[in-house]
Scaffold this motif. Sequence first.
Motif, PDB file in Angstrom:
ATOM      1  N   ARG A 168      -6.530   4.309   6.390  1.00  0.00           N
ATOM      2  CA  ARG A 168      -5.672   3.343   5.692  1.00  0.00           C
ATOM      3  C   ARG A 168      -6.423   2.337   4.818  1.00  0.00           C
ATOM      4  N   VAL A 169      -7.721   2.144   5.069  1.00  0.00           N
ATOM      5  CA  VAL A 169      -8.459   1.059   4.418  1.00  0.00           C
ATOM      6  C   VAL A 169      -8.434   1.167   2.893  1.00  0.00           C
ATOM      7  N   ASP A 170      -8.453   2.364   2.348  1.00  0.00           N
ATOM      8  CA  ASP A 170      -8.468   2.504   0.889  1.00  0.00           C
ATOM      9  C   ASP A 170      -7.139   2.095   0.260  1.00  0.00           C
ATOM     10  N   ALA A 171      -6.040   2.368   0.939  1.00  0.00           N
ATOM     11  CA  ALA A 171      -4.730   1.930   0.432  1.00  0.00           C
ATOM     12  C   ALA A 171      -4.604   0.409   0.524  1.00  0.00           C
ATOM     13  N   ILE A 172      -5.141  -0.180   1.577  1.00  0.00           N
ATOM     14  CA  ILE A 172      -5.113  -1.639   1.719  1.00  0.00           C
ATOM     15  C   ILE A 172      -6.032  -2.278   0.669  1.00  0.00           C
ATOM     16  N   ALA A 173      -7.181  -1.645   0.395  1.00  0.00           N
ATOM     17  CA  ALA A 173      -8.070  -2.150  -0.669  1.00  0.00           C
ATOM     18  C   ALA A 173      -7.358  -2.090  -2.021  1.00  0.00           C
ATOM     19  N   ALA A 174      -6.588  -1.026  -2.257  1.00  0.00           N
ATOM     20  CA  ALA A 174      -5.801  -0.931  -3.497  1.00  0.00           C
ATOM     21  C   ALA A 174      -4.760  -2.046  -3.546  1.00  0.00           C
ATOM     22  N   LEU A 175      -4.178  -2.378  -2.412  1.00  0.00           N
ATOM     23  CA  LEU A 175      -3.218  -3.483  -2.329  1.00  0.00           C
ATOM     24  C   LEU A 175      -3.890  -4.803  -2.703  1.00  0.00           C
ATOM     25  N   VAL A 176      -5.065  -5.071  -2.151  1.00  0.00           N
ATOM     26  CA  VAL A 176      -5.803  -6.302  -2.473  1.00  0.00           C
ATOM     27  C   VAL A 176      -6.118  -6.342  -3.969  1.00  0.00           C
ATOM     28  N   LEU A 177      -6.527  -5.216  -4.515  1.00  0.00           N
ATOM     29  CA  LEU A 177      -6.810  -5.112  -5.950  1.00  0.00           C
ATOM     30  C   LEU A 177      -5.570  -5.444  -6.774  1.00  0.00           C
ATOM     31  N   LEU A 178      -4.438  -4.854  -6.418  1.00  0.00           N
ATOM     32  CA  LEU A 178      -3.199  -5.078  -7.156  1.00  0.00           C
ATOM     33  C   LEU A 178      -2.747  -6.525  -7.053  1.00  0.00           C
ATOM     34  N   GLU A 179      -2.801  -7.094  -5.864  1.00  0.00           N
ATOM     35  CA  GLU A 179      -2.414  -8.501  -5.700  1.00  0.00           C
ATOM     36  C   GLU A 179      -3.309  -9.408  -6.550  1.00  0.00           C
ATOM     37  N   PRO A 210       0.855  -1.187   0.000  1.00  0.00           N
ATOM     38  CA  PRO A 210       0.000   0.000   0.000  1.00  0.00           C
ATOM     39  C   PRO A 210       0.888   1.233   0.000  1.00  0.00           C
ATOM     40  N   LEU A 211       0.529   2.250  -0.733  1.00  0.00           N
ATOM     41  CA  LEU A 211       1.344   3.446  -0.807  1.00  0.00           C
ATOM     42  C   LEU A 211       0.738   4.585  -0.006  1.00  0.00           C
ATOM     43  N   GLU A 212      -0.455   5.021  -0.403  1.00  0.00           N
ATOM     44  CA  GLU A 212      -1.064   6.158   0.286  1.00  0.00           C
ATOM     45  C   GLU A 212      -2.531   6.273  -0.059  1.00  0.00           C
ATOM     46  N   VAL A 213      -3.167   7.211   0.627  1.00  0.00           N
ATOM     47  CA  VAL A 213      -4.551   7.570   0.348  1.00  0.00           C
ATOM     48  C   VAL A 213      -4.555   9.040  -0.028  1.00  0.00           C
ATOM     49  N   HIS A 214      -5.172   9.324  -1.160  1.00  0.00           N
ATOM     50  CA  HIS A 214      -5.214  10.688  -1.688  1.00  0.00           C
ATOM     51  C   HIS A 214      -6.660  11.179  -1.667  1.00  0.00           C
ATOM     52  N   PRO A 215      -6.893  12.431  -1.292  1.00  0.00           N
ATOM     53  CA  PRO A 215      -8.268  12.949  -1.303  1.00  0.00           C
ATOM     54  C   PRO A 215      -8.840  12.938  -2.725  1.00  0.00           C
ATOM     55  N   ALA A 216     -10.114  12.609  -2.835  1.00  0.00           N
ATOM     56  CA  ALA A 216     -10.730  12.489  -4.159  1.00  0.00           C
ATOM     57  C   ALA A 216     -11.585  13.687  -4.542  1.00  0.00           C
ATOM     58  N   ALA A 217     -11.721  14.644  -3.659  1.00  0.00           N
ATOM     59  CA  ALA A 217     -12.664  15.751  -3.880  1.00  0.00           C
ATOM     60  C   ALA A 217     -12.472  16.449  -5.217  1.00  0.00           C
ATOM     61  N   ASN A 218     -11.245  16.728  -5.616  1.00  0.00           N
ATOM     62  CA  ASN A 218     -10.984  17.454  -6.865  1.00  0.00           C
ATOM     63  C   ASN A 218     -10.069  16.667  -7.791  1.00  0.00           C
ATOM     64  N   TRP A 219     -10.342  15.369  -7.969  1.00  0.00           N
ATOM     65  CA  TRP A 219      -9.435  14.520  -8.733  1.00  0.00           C
ATOM     66  C   TRP A 219      -9.218  15.021 -10.152  1.00  0.00           C
ATOM     67  N   GLU A 220     -10.203  15.677 -10.737  1.00  0.00           N
ATOM     68  CA  GLU A 220     -10.038  16.153 -12.114  1.00  0.00           C
ATOM     69  C   GLU A 220      -8.999  17.273 -12.223  1.00  0.00           C
ATOM     70  N   LYS A 221      -8.618  17.842 -11.084  1.00  0.00           N
ATOM     71  CA  LYS A 221      -7.590  18.891 -11.060  1.00  0.00           C
ATOM     72  C   LYS A 221      -6.265  18.369 -10.513  1.00  0.00           C
TER      73      LYS A 221
END
Length: 173
Positions: A132-143, A41-52
């Motif tokens: 942290r849960v979103d970074a761990i979910a990304a880890l599960v996805l990647l694995e 897992p790397l990090e969790v980034h805010p999604a509010a303004n992802w298009e920017k």
Amino acid sequence: MDSHTDEESIFPATGRVASVDYGTVRIGIAICDPDRILASPLEVHPAANWEKDGDYFRDLVKDERIVAFVVGLPIHCDGQESDKSRESRRFAKWLSDETDLPVRLFDERFTTAAAKSRMAGAGYTRAKKKKRVDAIAALVLLESFLEACRYHNDVAGEPVTSAATGGDGLDDE
């Protein structure tokens, strides 16, 4: 022209892949080593303004030497897609356009549940789990993605520019 074949041919066979657990509040990110053996897992980034956030993702590509992305595609248990699926497709297309890297969509069913299960015995506080849960979910996805690629000896998932969705990865039902 078969865009699926084109996309598979440009998805690199080696190098660091980052997975993205896209959410409307937070975006979880995980990466693997260049040989695609270990994922973290790397990090969790805010999604509010992802298009920017093009600069953020381009810097991430450069700093982490990422060669491709996998974006989680939320699918219902019956295989149907939802508004959330369309949002993920839109994000994946944007990410591909912003970073100029290949992006695959991969079924993310149960990744958050698996992440919570992994975190249950880790001694995290409730606040730390939430962060942290979103970074761990990304880890599960990647694995899961890497395992599917090894099992099938081919690129898993669906290219963003799938012919099944009219070529742009977005389907307006």
